[in-house]
Scaffold this active site. Structure first.
Site, PDB file in Angstrom:
ATOM      1  N   GLY A  31      27.243  27.025  72.828  1.00  0.00           N
ATOM      2  CA  GLY A  31      27.413  28.466  72.965  1.00  0.00           C
ATOM      3  C   GLY A  31      28.548  28.829  73.903  1.00  0.00           C
ATOM      4  N   TYR A  32      28.548  30.092  74.340  1.00  0.00           N
ATOM      5  CA  TYR A  32      29.643  30.667  75.126  1.00  0.00           C
ATOM      6  C   TYR A  32      30.947  30.394  74.371  1.00  0.00           C
ATOM      7  CZ  TYR A  32      31.308  32.976  79.264  1.00  0.00           C
ATOM      8  OH  TYR A  32      31.836  33.910  80.120  1.00  0.00           O
ATOM      9  N   LEU A  33      30.940  30.857  73.145  1.00  0.00           N
ATOM     10  CA  LEU A  33      31.976  30.456  72.188  1.00  0.00           C
ATOM     11  C   LEU A  33      33.342  31.041  72.546  1.00  0.00           C
ATOM     12  CD1 LEU A  33      29.919  30.881  68.892  1.00  0.00           C
ATOM     13  CD2 LEU A  33      30.175  28.848  70.327  1.00  0.00           C
ATOM     14  N   GLY A  36      38.477  27.858  70.718  1.00  0.00           N
ATOM     15  CA  GLY A  36      38.375  26.451  70.312  1.00  0.00           C
ATOM     16  C   GLY A  36      37.222  26.266  69.321  1.00  0.00           C
ATOM     17  N   HIS A  37      36.064  26.858  69.638  1.00  0.00           N
ATOM     18  CA  HIS A  37      34.913  26.767  68.722  1.00  0.00           C
ATOM     19  C   HIS A  37      35.251  27.428  67.387  1.00  0.00           C
ATOM     20  CE1 HIS A  37      32.670  26.732  72.710  1.00  0.00           C
ATOM     21  NE2 HIS A  37      32.284  25.611  72.145  1.00  0.00           N
ATOM     22  N   GLY A 154      35.419  18.866  68.337  1.00  0.00           N
ATOM     23  CA  GLY A 154      36.750  19.111  68.881  1.00  0.00           C
ATOM     24  C   GLY A 154      37.361  17.845  69.483  1.00  0.00           C
ATOM     25  N   LEU A 191      41.209  25.153  75.893  1.00  0.00           N
ATOM     26  CA  LEU A 191      40.087  26.099  75.940  1.00  0.00           C
ATOM     27  C   LEU A 191      38.789  25.328  76.191  1.00  0.00           C
ATOM     28  CD1 LEU A 191      40.756  28.717  73.111  1.00  0.00           C
ATOM     29  CD2 LEU A 191      41.725  28.550  75.396  1.00  0.00           C
ATOM     30  N   ARG A 194      33.920  25.927  80.399  1.00  0.00           N
ATOM     31  CA  ARG A 194      33.912  25.754  81.863  1.00  0.00           C
ATOM     32  C   ARG A 194      35.111  26.433  82.533  1.00  0.00           C
ATOM     33  NH1 ARG A 194      31.189  20.675  80.452  1.00  0.00           N
ATOM     34  NH2 ARG A 194      29.142  20.758  81.439  1.00  0.00           N
TER      35      ARG A 194
END
Ligand code: PAF
Length: 286
Positions: A31-33, A36-37, A154, A191, A194
């Site tokens: 999560g916390y997309l 990059g996701h 990734g 990306l 963190r």
């Protein structure tokens, strides 16, 4: 877009799709997309086409965090994740709870782990000894829920992708692992969820990881380098960012992840650097 939170619900849906010959691509995330996701989601869609289904899993997996790591503070924003997934035309978000993934009841107490014993030993595995056991275990569980024919990871987590590929090959999971390129900010910072921990000064200096990779690339392009000498040069180079504290820089074979003593074109570099408590990683082909 559907949001599925139970293992049985996800498996029911996945079996229905399978029964109708619908291809499924899975993008495992915590999560916390970010962008990059979303590039992984686009790759997943390319693989299964409009007729297929793209499932993004969102689960902050406790078993891959060490006792001193940032599990309780790991950034979460499910509302934003849903908005981004909807806009990216994701078909299903699979977002199970801890209770669903690791039930604590007597009849199904969690006591089975998947352990890759070779590729997971060095680099991140050396710095974070229980990390990959948690990753392979949760990824195997997620695959058993989503039943994908392809899963996209990734390249930023190069070792993770290699370990998962090995697990899939060794345990005969009937699916293909695709590794999509790292997405970077304009200044070069890869990306990562963190990055949000970094203050402005740390963020400005965090480009040192990318610059160190570029410096190594330029050196190796001129001529093959001694790993020890290149490491010493990069360690010194990283001190030009005063907020950076180097954890490791390593050169290795991109397939076997074995360390190399002579660094030729085609070898890989991985770097881990602390900024305060935040640990950033990056890697690249030389
Ligand atoms: O890369 C990540 O976000 C995680 O390690 C993964 C693959 C979703 C497993 O929890």
């Amino acid at each position: 877009m559907r949001i599925v939170t139970s293992v049985s619900g996800m498996q029911r849906l996945a079996k229905q799709w399978r029964g109708h010959g619908v291809g499924v691509a899975c993008v495992p995330t915590m999560g916390y997309l970010h962008g990059g996701h979303l590039s992984l989601v686009r790759e997943a869609r390319r693989r299964v086409g409009r007729a297929g289904k793209v499932v993004v899993t969102i689960y902050v997996n406790p078993t891959q965090f060490g006792p001193q790591e940032d599990l309780s503070h790991y950034p979460r924003d499910f509302t934003s994740d849903c908005r981004l997934c909807r806009a990216a035309e994701v078909d299903v978000i699979f977002a199970p709870s801890d209770q669903e993934m690791y039930p604590g009841n007597a009849e199904s107490r969690f006591s089975t782990y998947v352990v890759e014993e070779q590729l997971s030993q060095g680099l991140e595995g050396a710095a974070r000894p229980t990390h990959f056991r948690g990753v392979t275990t949760v990824v195997a569980k997620l695959f058993n829920c989503v039943l994908p024919e392809v899963a996209v990871f990734g390249a930023k987590d190069w070792q993770q992708a290699a370990v998962v590929k090995r697990m899939v090959a060794n345990l005969n999971f009937p699916l293909k692992i695709v590794v999509a390129p790292t997405v970077r900010e304009r200044a070069g910072l890869a990306l990562s969820s963190r990055n949000r921990y970094l203050d402005a000064a740390q963020r400005a200096q965090a480009t040192i990881l990318h610059h160190a990779i570029q410096r190594a690339q330029a050196a190796v392009k001129r001529q093959a380098q001694s790993a020890a000498q290149l490491k010493a040069d990069l360690k010194k180079f990283i001190t030009t960012a005063p907020l950076a504290r180097l954890d490791y820089v390593e050169f290795f074979d991109p397939e076997t992840l074995a360390p190399v003593t002579k660094v030729f074109c085609g070898a890989h570099i991985a770097i881990a650097v602390f900024f305060g408590k935040t640990r950033l990683i990056d890697n690249g082909r030389l």
